[in-house]
Design a protein around this motif. Structure first.
Motif, PDB file in Angstrom:
ATOM      1  N   CYS A   1      82.111  28.374  28.552  1.00  0.00           N
ATOM      2  CA  CYS A   1      82.449  29.125  29.706  1.00  0.00           C
ATOM      3  C   CYS A   1      81.972  28.356  31.181  1.00  0.00           C
ATOM      4  O   CYS A   1      80.832  28.348  31.223  1.00  0.00           O
ATOM      5  CB  CYS A   1      81.830  30.684  29.650  1.00  0.00           C
ATOM      6  N   ASP A   2      82.688  28.348  32.227  1.00  0.00           N
ATOM      7  CA  ASP A   2      82.545  27.838  33.529  1.00  0.00           C
ATOM      8  C   ASP A   2      81.767  29.124  34.146  1.00  0.00           C
ATOM      9  O   ASP A   2      81.781  30.203  33.707  1.00  0.00           O
ATOM     10  CB  ASP A   2      83.565  27.483  34.368  1.00  0.00           C
ATOM     11  N   ILE A   3      80.811  28.640  35.103  1.00  0.00           N
ATOM     12  CA  ILE A   3      80.010  29.845  35.809  1.00  0.00           C
ATOM     13  C   ILE A   3      80.680  30.290  36.959  1.00  0.00           C
ATOM     14  O   ILE A   3      80.836  31.517  37.209  1.00  0.00           O
ATOM     15  CB  ILE A   3      78.779  29.479  36.083  1.00  0.00           C
ATOM     16  N   MET A   4      81.189  29.359  37.864  1.00  0.00           N
ATOM     17  CA  MET A   4      81.706  29.752  39.256  1.00  0.00           C
ATOM     18  C   MET A   4      83.275  29.945  39.055  1.00  0.00           C
ATOM     19  O   MET A   4      83.861  28.930  39.176  1.00  0.00           O
ATOM     20  CB  MET A   4      81.532  28.660  40.459  1.00  0.00           C
ATOM     21  N   MET A   5      83.516  31.166  38.950  1.00  0.00           N
ATOM     22  CA  MET A   5      85.150  31.633  38.754  1.00  0.00           C
ATOM     23  C   MET A   5      85.561  32.733  39.459  1.00  0.00           C
ATOM     24  O   MET A   5      84.696  33.589  39.698  1.00  0.00           O
ATOM     25  CB  MET A   5      85.444  31.771  37.220  1.00  0.00           C
ATOM     26  N   PRO A   6      86.666  33.050  39.682  1.00  0.00           N
ATOM     27  CA  PRO A   6      87.268  34.192  40.463  1.00  0.00           C
ATOM     28  C   PRO A   6      87.098  35.282  39.700  1.00  0.00           C
ATOM     29  O   PRO A   6      87.048  35.088  38.254  1.00  0.00           O
ATOM     30  CB  PRO A   6      88.594  33.825  41.044  1.00  0.00           C
ATOM     31  N   GLY A   7      87.138  36.584  40.141  1.00  0.00           N
ATOM     32  CA  GLY A   7      87.290  37.605  39.192  1.00  0.00           C
ATOM     33  C   GLY A   7      86.031  37.956  38.531  1.00  0.00           C
ATOM     34  O   GLY A   7      85.011  38.739  39.164  1.00  0.00           O
ATOM     35  N   LEU A   8      85.752  37.519  37.336  1.00  0.00           N
ATOM     36  CA  LEU A   8      84.434  37.647  36.864  1.00  0.00           C
ATOM     37  C   LEU A   8      83.819  36.046  36.610  1.00  0.00           C
ATOM     38  O   LEU A   8      84.446  35.413  36.227  1.00  0.00           O
ATOM     39  CB  LEU A   8      84.717  38.296  35.210  1.00  0.00           C
ATOM     40  N   ASN A   9      82.509  36.013  37.396  1.00  0.00           N
ATOM     41  CA  ASN A   9      81.983  34.668  37.042  1.00  0.00           C
ATOM     42  C   ASN A   9      81.339  34.515  35.638  1.00  0.00           C
ATOM     43  O   ASN A   9      81.344  35.485  34.777  1.00  0.00           O
ATOM     44  CB  ASN A   9      80.793  34.445  38.032  1.00  0.00           C
ATOM     45  N   GLY A  10      80.871  33.566  35.362  1.00  0.00           N
ATOM     46  CA  GLY A  10      80.363  33.416  33.976  1.00  0.00           C
ATOM     47  C   GLY A  10      79.253  33.983  33.450  1.00  0.00           C
ATOM     48  O   GLY A  10      79.150  34.595  32.333  1.00  0.00           O
ATOM     49  N   TYR A  11      78.226  34.470  34.522  1.00  0.00           N
ATOM     50  CA  TYR A  11      77.202  35.403  34.177  1.00  0.00           C
ATOM     51  C   TYR A  11      77.677  36.729  33.999  1.00  0.00           C
ATOM     52  O   TYR A  11      77.099  37.199  33.000  1.00  0.00           O
ATOM     53  CB  TYR A  11      76.117  35.557  35.215  1.00  0.00           C
ATOM     54  N   GLU A  12      78.677  37.211  34.548  1.00  0.00           N
ATOM     55  CA  GLU A  12      79.230  38.570  34.349  1.00  0.00           C
ATOM     56  C   GLU A  12      79.791  38.658  32.771  1.00  0.00           C
ATOM     57  O   GLU A  12      79.884  39.524  32.195  1.00  0.00           O
ATOM     58  CB  GLU A  12      80.079  39.091  35.595  1.00  0.00           C
ATOM     59  N   VAL A  13      80.644  37.496  32.676  1.00  0.00           N
ATOM     60  CA  VAL A  13      81.257  37.451  31.469  1.00  0.00           C
ATOM     61  C   VAL A  13      80.394  37.672  30.293  1.00  0.00           C
ATOM     62  O   VAL A  13      80.468  38.357  29.235  1.00  0.00           O
ATOM     63  CB  VAL A  13      82.056  35.875  31.303  1.00  0.00           C
ATOM     64  N   LEU A  14      79.256  36.718  30.355  1.00  0.00           N
ATOM     65  CA  LEU A  14      78.140  36.730  29.321  1.00  0.00           C
ATOM     66  C   LEU A  14      77.589  38.110  29.329  1.00  0.00           C
ATOM     67  O   LEU A  14      77.269  38.475  28.027  1.00  0.00           O
ATOM     68  CB  LEU A  14      77.128  35.769  29.518  1.00  0.00           C
ATOM     69  N   THR A  15      77.124  38.602  30.233  1.00  0.00           N
ATOM     70  CA  THR A  15      76.547  40.097  30.173  1.00  0.00           C
ATOM     71  C   THR A  15      77.521  40.889  29.619  1.00  0.00           C
ATOM     72  O   THR A  15      77.097  41.682  28.641  1.00  0.00           O
ATOM     73  CB  THR A  15      76.440  40.474  31.744  1.00  0.00           C
ATOM     74  N   GLU A  16      78.946  41.064  29.717  1.00  0.00           N
ATOM     75  CA  GLU A  16      79.837  42.112  29.215  1.00  0.00           C
ATOM     76  C   GLU A  16      79.610  41.583  27.503  1.00  0.00           C
ATOM     77  O   GLU A  16      80.027  42.619  26.479  1.00  0.00           O
ATOM     78  CB  GLU A  16      81.080  41.726  29.681  1.00  0.00           C
ATOM     79  N   LEU A  17      79.790  40.224  27.372  1.00  0.00           N
ATOM     80  CA  LEU A  17      80.024  39.876  25.690  1.00  0.00           C
ATOM     81  C   LEU A  17      78.613  40.467  24.993  1.00  0.00           C
ATOM     82  O   LEU A  17      78.782  40.801  23.885  1.00  0.00           O
ATOM     83  CB  LEU A  17      80.055  38.257  25.557  1.00  0.00           C
ATOM     84  N   ARG A  18      77.368  40.128  25.640  1.00  0.00           N
ATOM     85  CA  ARG A  18      76.201  40.579  24.807  1.00  0.00           C
ATOM     86  C   ARG A  18      76.150  42.219  24.814  1.00  0.00           C
ATOM     87  O   ARG A  18      75.318  42.508  23.918  1.00  0.00           O
ATOM     88  CB  ARG A  18      75.010  40.022  25.504  1.00  0.00           C
TER      89      ARG A  18
END
Length: 238
Positions: free
Chosen positions: A51-68
């Motif tokens: 997963c890239d970190i700097m992305m539009p919509g949800l960044n990588g940190y936000e994706v990881l937080t949701e996954l966990r």
């Protein structure tokens, strides 16, 4: 074949990663932003996520937080891809639960090495968890078995105690008759009375013998295994 999810908003990098992984015999699904990536992760449950970190919509940190936060995706290994090499960024990612952190530009062998290492580690972790679960199940079965055996033993002891009390009472009646007959036999003045009290003695003796034989029979019947069977067939109360 392991399923890898790649979340990357740079089209060329996404295409290169997909090709590298597929050439290494991985199955690959891709997403061009964090929102789609998160949806794919929840729907496909991949074995690992790049997963890239700097992305539009949800960044990588936000994706990881949701996954966990989701039980289904909480344990999926995730490797961050980023052009940011700042130590604070690294700590932030690892603090959120990332499994690895690869900075751009990267070589294909770096990606493959990191992916294989994380998949292997995750597999070992899953095997250890499975073994621990099996050991826990075995322990629970042993505890259940020991509890059942203890209940059977306690119930058997209670039954024996109740029977002992009953037989003690039953034995007292013939003994009373014997004592009375012996006393009266001594006082008898003729043969007729002596025969009468001898008959009482014989009858009391027979009663005592029957009771003792019954005790022996029940001793053979009342084992822990028989008590368990009797309870299973609801012939004994709980």
């Amino acid at each position: 074949m392991s399923l890898i999810l790649v979340i990357e908003d740079e089209t060329q990098i996404l295409s290169n990663l997909q090709e590298i992984l597929e050439l290494a015999d991985f199955s690959v699904i891709v997403a061009e932003d964090g929102i789609i990536g998160l949806q794919l992760a929840k729907r496909k449950n991949p074995d690992l996520i790049l997963c890239d970190i700097m992305m539009p919509g949800l960044n990588g940190y936000e994706v990881l937080t949701e996954l966990r936060q989701e039980p289904k995706t909480a344990d999926i290994p995730l490797i961050f891809l980023t052009a940011k090499a700042d130590r604070n960024d690294f700590r932030q990612g690892m603090g959120l639960g990332a499994d690895d952190y690869i900075t751009k530009p990267f070589e294909p062998f770096e990606i493959l090495q990191a992916v294989k290492a994380r998949l292997e580690r995750h597999s070992i972790s899953n095997q250890a968890y499975l073994k621990e679960s099996q050991n826990t199940e075995i322990l629970q079965q042993e505890i259940k078995k020991n509890r059942t055996e203890l209940q059977n033993s306690q119930q058997l002891a209670q039954i024996r105690g109740n029977l002992l009390e009953k037989f003690s009472q039953d034995l007292r009646n013939p003994l009373s008759s014997i004592n009375m007959a012996i006393y009266m036999l001594k006082q008898a003045k003729d043969e007729k009375n002596r025969e009468k009290y001898l008959s009482i003695l014989k009858e009391a003796y027979t009663q005592e013998l029957d009771i003792l034989n019954e005790v022996d029979s029940l001793q053979e019947l009342l084992t822990a295994e028989n008590t368990k069977l009797l309870r299973n067939y609801k012939l004994l109360g709980d």
